[in-house]
Write a protein that holds these residues in place. Structure first.
Motif, PDB file in Angstrom:
ATOM      1  N   LEU A  78       0.827  -1.212   0.000  1.00 41.48           N
ATOM      2  CA  LEU A  78       0.000   0.000   0.000  1.00 41.48           C
ATOM      3  C   LEU A  78       0.854   1.251   0.000  1.00 41.48           C
ATOM      4  O   LEU A  78       0.371   2.334  -0.299  1.00 41.48           O
ATOM      5  CB  LEU A  78      -0.941  -0.013   1.211  1.00 41.48           C
ATOM      6  CG  LEU A  78      -1.935  -1.175   1.225  1.00 41.48           C
ATOM      7  CD1 LEU A  78      -2.748  -1.161   2.513  1.00 41.48           C
ATOM      8  CD2 LEU A  78      -2.862  -1.118   0.017  1.00 41.48           C
ATOM      9  N   PHE A  98       4.130  -1.772   4.641  1.00 46.55           N
ATOM     10  CA  PHE A  98       2.679  -1.707   4.817  1.00 46.55           C
ATOM     11  C   PHE A  98       2.038  -2.323   3.588  1.00 46.55           C
ATOM     12  O   PHE A  98       2.260  -1.859   2.474  1.00 46.55           O
ATOM     13  CB  PHE A  98       2.252  -0.246   4.993  1.00 46.55           C
ATOM     14  CG  PHE A  98       0.782  -0.053   5.265  1.00 46.55           C
ATOM     15  CD1 PHE A  98       0.058  -0.928   6.064  1.00 46.55           C
ATOM     16  CD2 PHE A  98       0.111   1.044   4.722  1.00 46.55           C
ATOM     17  CE1 PHE A  98      -1.289  -0.725   6.323  1.00 46.55           C
ATOM     18  CE2 PHE A  98      -1.234   1.253   4.970  1.00 46.55           C
ATOM     19  CZ  PHE A  98      -1.937   0.370   5.776  1.00 46.55           C
ATOM     20  N   TYR A  99       1.263  -3.396   3.787  1.00 49.63           N
ATOM     21  CA  TYR A  99       0.661  -4.043   2.624  1.00 49.63           C
ATOM     22  C   TYR A  99      -0.701  -4.638   2.938  1.00 49.63           C
ATOM     23  O   TYR A  99      -1.076  -4.809   4.107  1.00 49.63           O
ATOM     24  CB  TYR A  99       1.604  -5.098   2.037  1.00 49.63           C
ATOM     25  CG  TYR A  99       1.923  -6.285   2.926  1.00 49.63           C
ATOM     26  CD1 TYR A  99       1.119  -7.428   2.926  1.00 49.63           C
ATOM     27  CD2 TYR A  99       3.058  -6.295   3.736  1.00 49.63           C
ATOM     28  CE1 TYR A  99       1.422  -8.527   3.713  1.00 49.63           C
ATOM     29  CE2 TYR A  99       3.383  -7.391   4.520  1.00 49.63           C
ATOM     30  CZ  TYR A  99       2.553  -8.516   4.510  1.00 49.63           C
ATOM     31  OH  TYR A  99       2.854  -9.598   5.287  1.00 49.63           O
ATOM     32  N   LEU A 100      -1.417  -4.952   1.882  1.00 51.65           N
ATOM     33  CA  LEU A 100      -2.744  -5.566   1.964  1.00 51.65           C
ATOM     34  C   LEU A 100      -2.603  -7.024   1.576  1.00 51.65           C
ATOM     35  O   LEU A 100      -1.962  -7.358   0.576  1.00 51.65           O
ATOM     36  CB  LEU A 100      -3.713  -4.852   1.016  1.00 51.65           C
ATOM     37  CG  LEU A 100      -5.144  -5.394   0.939  1.00 51.65           C
ATOM     38  CD1 LEU A 100      -5.884  -5.089   2.233  1.00 51.65           C
ATOM     39  CD2 LEU A 100      -5.880  -4.766  -0.253  1.00 51.65           C
ATOM     40  N   THR A 111      -4.346  -5.701  10.944  1.00 55.31           N
ATOM     41  CA  THR A 111      -5.678  -5.151  11.149  1.00 55.31           C
ATOM     42  C   THR A 111      -6.658  -5.765  10.153  1.00 55.31           C
ATOM     43  O   THR A 111      -6.427  -5.700   8.942  1.00 55.31           O
ATOM     44  CB  THR A 111      -5.685  -3.620  10.960  1.00 55.31           C
ATOM     45  OG1 THR A 111      -4.688  -3.041  11.790  1.00 55.31           O
ATOM     46  CG2 THR A 111      -7.043  -3.035  11.309  1.00 55.31           C
ATOM     47  N   ASN A 149      -9.941  -6.093   7.784  1.00 51.83           N
ATOM     48  CA  ASN A 149     -10.776  -5.132   7.061  1.00 51.83           C
ATOM     49  C   ASN A 149     -12.239  -5.533   7.001  1.00 51.83           C
ATOM     50  O   ASN A 149     -13.068  -4.767   6.520  1.00 51.83           O
ATOM     51  CB  ASN A 149     -10.245  -4.949   5.629  1.00 51.83           C
ATOM     52  CG  ASN A 149      -8.885  -4.294   5.605  1.00 51.83           C
ATOM     53  OD1 ASN A 149      -8.623  -3.376   6.371  1.00 51.83           O
ATOM     54  ND2 ASN A 149      -7.998  -4.773   4.744  1.00 51.83           N
ATOM     55  N   SER A 165      -9.723  -9.590   4.025  1.00 49.63           N
ATOM     56  CA  SER A 165      -8.371  -9.094   3.825  1.00 49.63           C
ATOM     57  C   SER A 165      -7.886  -8.411   5.097  1.00 49.63           C
ATOM     58  O   SER A 165      -8.676  -8.075   5.984  1.00 49.63           O
ATOM     59  CB  SER A 165      -8.311  -8.111   2.655  1.00 49.63           C
ATOM     60  OG  SER A 165      -9.030  -6.921   2.961  1.00 49.63           O
ATOM     61  N   HIS A 172      -4.726  -5.579   6.755  1.00 48.81           N
ATOM     62  CA  HIS A 172      -3.614  -4.651   6.595  1.00 48.81           C
ATOM     63  C   HIS A 172      -2.481  -5.117   7.497  1.00 48.81           C
ATOM     64  O   HIS A 172      -2.688  -5.346   8.695  1.00 48.81           O
ATOM     65  CB  HIS A 172      -4.027  -3.234   6.988  1.00 48.81           C
ATOM     66  CG  HIS A 172      -4.823  -2.530   5.943  1.00 48.81           C
ATOM     67  ND1 HIS A 172      -5.829  -1.633   6.245  1.00 48.81           N
ATOM     68  CD2 HIS A 172      -4.768  -2.592   4.603  1.00 48.81           C
ATOM     69  CE1 HIS A 172      -6.352  -1.168   5.124  1.00 48.81           C
ATOM     70  NE2 HIS A 172      -5.724  -1.741   4.113  1.00 48.81           N
ATOM     71  N   ARG A 202       1.364  -4.236   8.872  1.00 54.19           N
ATOM     72  CA  ARG A 202       2.314  -3.128   9.032  1.00 54.19           C
ATOM     73  C   ARG A 202       3.491  -3.594   9.895  1.00 54.19           C
ATOM     74  O   ARG A 202       3.294  -4.142  10.982  1.00 54.19           O
ATOM     75  CB  ARG A 202       1.629  -1.939   9.696  1.00 54.19           C
ATOM     76  CG  ARG A 202       2.510  -0.698   9.853  1.00 54.19           C
ATOM     77  CD  ARG A 202       1.790   0.369  10.659  1.00 54.19           C
ATOM     78  NE  ARG A 202       0.607   0.837   9.987  1.00 54.19           N
ATOM     79  CZ  ARG A 202       0.559   1.906   9.194  1.00 54.19           C
ATOM     80  NH1 ARG A 202       1.645   2.620   8.987  1.00 54.19           N
ATOM     81  NH2 ARG A 202      -0.567   2.275   8.627  1.00 54.19           N
TER      82      ARG A 202
END
Length: 458
Positions: A71, A80-82, A123, A125, A129, A131, A133
């Motif tokens: 992301l 930081f990625y999805l 985290t 969503n 999916s 997040h 970090r």
């Protein structure tokens, strides 16, 4: 508790999942002290540089989960990625990756190695999916940062340290600033009760505030962060701010030339060289580029007017890997972009040709009297003179010409001394013919056309 940050260690994952975040943040069996990891032979004893930190962990090359989508551009200190999956699976993936690289798991989603602390959060969503970090918090423990005399610890952990003192807020903030500067920390911006200090690639954030619930005592909180680019900050600027996503330093100044001179001299000592003699306009912004032998790039630009006579300045860092990836994508996209540009040009050319064809007007032949003397002629008008008393006859000859050619006569007013004829066709063409013949002034006839070109002949 539907959307929470997952910071659990393996121990807590075995507990009730719904209570995981709260347990990790405030429990997880952690003691009120920071974990120590300073016995390793490669432990760095001073605040680490970006290069030193990257040798321990470079998050820009850290493994991602299958199908993950960054992301933000991955940086040395930040990732930081999805990803698709649940919180437990995502955390366990990163946990195993860190353990495989020799990191030790600590409470609250922290991991340590060679004096560095890395924080992992996941985290959900709510759509299958998550997040993910990862943030390197540097190799300076919050509990090792200088504190004023008589400040008592309230909590000292891996990610934060909190103290209280009876001294006033302003006096405490001044004392802390002096202590930090004395130990080699450089002021790196402030915002209200918060001040930031930098030493090499470590940022220390200090918040000093009053705590009415604690009897008006002054509270001190320290947090740490590793940054991915050691961008120097010029003195005497305002609203200094740094972000690591991507690495960029912004501030306000009243003198652009002073800032350019500062970065020319300061960056030169670290091996950076400007690729231009002066700032040039790039996308409407005064810009100067600096490169170093490792092919990294710093872009100094003035992208906006800050107001009150000040200029907004941006100093943006890009790694060699980031630039290489950008160039690769540009090269990969070049054939498509070129094909798209060629297709657009062909389409525009076709549309222009079609428009020209639609706007193309027919030529209309006009036979002038044998004794006509042309005064002025253009593509859509002819003015000529004939002998006295001959104007009406000349116009009558035009009347027959246009009728025989299929033109519709809309107006006809032919007198001895003056007259008008108006002809039209269904596709918007029209011809207007006027004359004047007083018998003592030059006899003049005028033929004008709309959406048609006139060709005169005798």
């Amino acid at each position: 508790m539907n959307k929470v940050v997952y910071l659990c260690s393996r121990t807590v994952m075995e507990k009730v999942f719904a209570a995981c975040v709260v347990g990790c943040l405030f429990g997880c069996g952690a003691k009120n002290q920071a974990a120590e990891d300073t016995t390793s032979a490669d432990t760095i004893k001073t605040p680490a540089t970006v290069e030193q930190a990257a040798r321990v962990l470079d998050l820009s090359t850290f493994p991602l989960m299958d199908g993950a989508k960054p992301l933000e551009t991955p940086q040395v200190a930040f990732l930081f990625y999805l990803a698709t999956g649940d919180v437990r699976t995502a955390f366990e993936f990163n946990r195993k990756a860190l353990l495989a690289q020799g990191w030790k798991e600590l409470p609250r989603g922290n991991f340590s190695r060679s004096g560095f602390i890395v924080f992992v959060s996941v985290t959900p969503n709510g759509d299958g999916s998550v997040h993910v970090r990862l943030q390197n918090q540097g190799n300076v423990k919050p509990g090792k940062l200088p504190v004023p005399p008589n400040a008592k610890p309230v909590y000292v952990g891996d990610s934060t340290a909190t103290y209280e003192t009876a001294a006033a807020v302003a006096a405490t903030a001044d004392a802390i600033r002096n202590l930090f500067v004395a130990q080699g920390w450089v002021p790196y911006g402030d915002d209200g009760d918060t001040a930031v200090f930098k030493q090499n690639a470590n940022l220390a954030t200090v918040t000093v505030s009053s705590a009415p619930a604690q009897g008006g005592k002054t509270m001190i909180q320290y947090t740490n962060q590793l940054i991915s680019a050691d961008i120097p900050a010029p003195p005497n600027v305002e609203d200094l701010r740094y972000v690591d996503e991507p690495p960029e330093l912004t501030f306000a100044t009243t003198n652009q030339d002073t800032i350019v001179d500062f970065y020319r001299k300061t960056l030169a000592t670290a091996g950076w060289k400007s690729t231009m003699d002066k700032m040039v306009d790039v996308d409407g912004k005064p810009t100067m580029i600096f490169r170093n032998p490792t092919k990294e790039m710093i872009t100094l630009s003035v992208p906006y007017d800050y107001g009150s006579g000040k200029l907004g300045v941006s100093v943006r860092f890009q790694s060699a890997a980031e630039i290489a990836e950008r160039d690769r994508k540009r090269k990969e996209a070049a054939p498509k972009l070129r094909a798209a540009a060629e297709a657009k040009a062909a389409k525009e050319a076709k549309e222009a040709a079609e428009l020209a064809e639609r706007n193309k007007v027919p030529k209309v032949a006009v036979t002038l009297p044998a004794d006509a003397k042309v005064v002025k002629q253009t593509t859509d008008s002819i003015k000529f003179t004939v002998g006295k008393g001959k104007a009406k006859a000349a116009v009558e000859s035009f009347r027959k010409q246009f009728r025989d050619a299929g033109w519709k006569e809309d107006v006809a007013s032919l007198e001895r001394m003056a007259g008008t004829l108006l002809f039209s066709k269904g596709d918007g063409q029209s011809v207007n013919i006027t004359y004047s013949d007083t018998g003592f002034m030059p006899t003049e006839v005028s033929v004008s056309a709309f959406r048609a070109e006139l060709e005169a002949a005798k």
